[in-house]
Design an enzyme around this catalytic site. Sequence first.
Site, PDB file in Angstrom:
ATOM      1  N   GLN A 133       0.805  -1.231   0.000  1.00 42.42           N
ATOM      2  CA  GLN A 133       0.000   0.000   0.000  1.00 42.42           C
ATOM      3  C   GLN A 133       0.835   1.277   0.000  1.00 42.42           C
ATOM      4  OE1 GLN A 133      -2.924  -0.223   3.117  1.00 42.42           O
ATOM      5  NE2 GLN A 133      -4.339  -1.381   1.834  1.00 42.42           N
ATOM      6  N   ASP A 160       1.928   2.246  -3.513  1.00 39.53           N
ATOM      7  CA  ASP A 160       0.912   2.165  -4.554  1.00 39.53           C
ATOM      8  C   ASP A 160       0.723   3.504  -5.287  1.00 39.53           C
ATOM      9  OD1 ASP A 160      -1.341   1.773  -6.068  1.00 39.53           O
ATOM     10  OD2 ASP A 160      -2.357   0.587  -4.562  1.00 39.53           O
TER      11      ASP A 160
HETATM   12  P1  NAD Z   1      -9.990   1.127 -10.396  1.00 39.45           P
HETATM   13  O1  NAD Z   1      -9.314   2.404 -10.744  1.00 39.45           O
HETATM   14  O2  NAD Z   1      -9.575  -0.135 -11.039  1.00 39.45           O
HETATM   15  O3  NAD Z   1     -11.569   1.308 -10.652  1.00 39.45           O
HETATM   16  C1  NAD Z   1     -12.289   2.376 -10.113  1.00 39.45           C
HETATM   17  C2  NAD Z   1     -13.661   1.910  -9.644  1.00 39.45           C
HETATM   18  O4  NAD Z   1     -14.518   1.691 -10.781  1.00 39.45           O
HETATM   19  C3  NAD Z   1     -13.651   0.599  -8.865  1.00 39.45           C
HETATM   20  O5  NAD Z   1     -14.189   0.836  -7.595  1.00 39.45           O
HETATM   21  C4  NAD Z   1     -14.522  -0.322  -9.715  1.00 39.45           C
HETATM   22  O6  NAD Z   1     -15.277  -1.222  -8.934  1.00 39.45           O
HETATM   23  C5  NAD Z   1     -15.406   0.652 -10.442  1.00 39.45           C
HETATM   24  N1  NAD Z   1     -16.081   0.133 -11.644  1.00 39.45           N
HETATM   25  C6  NAD Z   1     -15.584  -0.714 -12.578  1.00 39.45           C
HETATM   26  N2  NAD Z   1     -16.522  -0.951 -13.537  1.00 39.45           N
HETATM   27  C7  NAD Z   1     -17.624  -0.234 -13.196  1.00 39.45           C
HETATM   28  C8  NAD Z   1     -18.890  -0.051 -13.781  1.00 39.45           C
HETATM   29  N3  NAD Z   1     -19.247  -0.662 -14.917  1.00 39.45           N
HETATM   30  N4  NAD Z   1     -19.786   0.759 -13.156  1.00 39.45           N
HETATM   31  C9  NAD Z   1     -19.443   1.377 -11.992  1.00 39.45           C
HETATM   32  N5  NAD Z   1     -18.243   1.258 -11.396  1.00 39.45           N
HETATM   33  C10 NAD Z   1     -17.349   0.456 -11.983  1.00 39.45           C
HETATM   34  O7  NAD Z   1      -9.975   0.890  -8.830  1.00 39.45           O
HETATM   35  P2  NAD Z   1      -8.983   1.431  -7.719  1.00 39.45           P
HETATM   36  O8  NAD Z   1      -9.442   2.748  -7.260  1.00 39.45           O
HETATM   37  O9  NAD Z   1      -7.594   1.366  -8.214  1.00 39.45           O
HETATM   38  O10 NAD Z   1      -9.179   0.367  -6.544  1.00 39.45           O
HETATM   39  C11 NAD Z   1     -10.172  -0.621  -6.525  1.00 39.45           C
HETATM   40  C12 NAD Z   1     -10.159  -1.332  -5.179  1.00 39.45           C
HETATM   41  O11 NAD Z   1      -8.878  -1.823  -4.816  1.00 39.45           O
HETATM   42  C13 NAD Z   1     -10.608  -0.470  -4.028  1.00 39.45           C
HETATM   43  O12 NAD Z   1     -11.420  -1.250  -3.201  1.00 39.45           O
HETATM   44  C14 NAD Z   1      -9.372  -0.160  -3.280  1.00 39.45           C
HETATM   45  O13 NAD Z   1      -9.603   0.071  -1.902  1.00 39.45           O
HETATM   46  C15 NAD Z   1      -8.595  -1.427  -3.490  1.00 39.45           C
HETATM   47  N6  NAD Z   1      -7.163  -1.117  -3.349  1.00 39.45           N
HETATM   48  C16 NAD Z   1      -6.383  -1.919  -2.588  1.00 39.45           C
HETATM   49  C17 NAD Z   1      -5.038  -1.615  -2.417  1.00 39.45           C
HETATM   50  C18 NAD Z   1      -4.130  -2.454  -1.570  1.00 39.45           C
HETATM   51  O14 NAD Z   1      -4.610  -3.188  -0.746  1.00 39.45           O
HETATM   52  N7  NAD Z   1      -2.823  -2.362  -1.755  1.00 39.45           N
HETATM   53  C19 NAD Z   1      -4.493  -0.523  -3.063  1.00 39.45           C
HETATM   54  C20 NAD Z   1      -5.326   0.270  -3.827  1.00 39.45           C
HETATM   55  C21 NAD Z   1      -6.662  -0.053  -3.981  1.00 39.45           C
END
Ligand code: NAD
Length: 375
Positions: free
Chosen positions: A126, A129
């Site tokens: 994290q 990231d």
């Molecule tokens: P992302 O940029 O890949 O996507 C953005 C959001 O768009 C996501 O929440 C996804 O569910 C949503 N989405 C996809 N298709 C969709 C649709 N058709 N309609 C509506 N929404 C849609 O995502 P992100 O911001 O990079 O992160 C996604 C998840 O990963 C989050 O839960 C975040 O907390 C988690 N995450 C974990 C870590 C870690 O543990 N190291 C780091 C970063 C993010």
Amino acid sequence: MATTVAAVRETVPGERRVSLTPEVAKKVKARGARVVLQDGAGASAYFADAAYIDCEVLDGSAALAQADVLLTVQPPSLEEISRLKEGAVVIGHLQPHLVPERTKALRDRRITSFAMELLPRTTRAQAMDVLSSQAAVAGYKAVLIAAEAAPKFFPMLTTAAGTIRPSKVLIVGAGVAGLQAIATARRLGAQVEGFDVRPETREQIESLGAKFLDLGVSAAGSGGYARELTQEERDTQQQALADHLKGIDVVVTTAAVPGRKAPRIISSAMVAGMKPGSVIVDIAAESGGNCELSEAGKTIVSANGVSVIGTFNLPASAPVHASEMYARNLYNFLELSLKDGVLTLDWSDELIAKTCVTHAGEIKHEPTKLLVEAL
Ligand code: NAD
């Protein structure tokens, strides 16, 4: 001999971030490495050469030529790759899927390259990231752009001239960028709704004081990401969304599916059904767009007066904080391998192994390897 860690000026037009801040340079030096900076590398993010007291500031291309480890924001150009030492290490947001020729050049010069966006999203990763840290900047900025473009206030105002109703803002996609957008729109006083296909986002959206918009579709995937929707699910989502958008003033779209084109969520017909003066800001414009009308870096005004703003490299528009977070992310990754000033890569560590694109004349990342073989 101590490893030389270098940062140079970014050359991609509009890129204002820098991969190394004075704060991080100090930390790298404290781990025993030599730190060099191309003169002016931090200038567009307001970090003057003089602030880098722990770096040797070098003119012209000397920093690049001396780098054992090059820290970058954007991928190095073919020309920069040709000037790197053979066997050097490059760490940055390398986007290997975009220009396979670059990966080929990195391979051929036996450069070890790490694409930070390939990091597994584990708890340990994290702090490294870059996708998250930069998405937070994008979500924040997108809402400010929307507020600026909107012909209305965001907050409710009670004035001698009567009461102004708050704007209705919908944030599509509640990942890192979307949640930051929700928080920002809330701070500006708008009535905010968030929507995502991952059901666990409901609680996150509500915890920010926004309402979860339930369109009757769930697409929880693996690793915390969304999966692609089936056609039937998409149709259900689309109809419910089209109806809902008629009452919305501002939409910020942030939806993404990793490694794929952004899902198309708002069609031209939906835009045509929206109120004149409504604004859509599409953060996903660079990866294909969540809105059918959006084009990265452009504002399109639809026939019924809806502005569709396709953003382009939003993190570069807040270069101070974006660089601070980005440079810390890179440092936390570099720290895994920097022992007593010398870079030693532990290939049994999945954070190292899974992030590697090229090493010792080979392409280690399979999807990129296929792209290069197809050249
Ligand atoms: P992302 O940029 O890949 O996507 C953005 C959001 O768009 C996501 O929440 C996804 O569910 C949503 N989405 C996809 N298709 C969709 C649709 N058709 N309609 C509506 N929404 C849609 O995502 P992100 O911001 O990079 O992160 C996604 C998840 O990963 C989050 O839960 C975040 O907390 C988690 N995450 C974990 C870590 C870690 O543990 N190291 C780091 C970063 C993010």
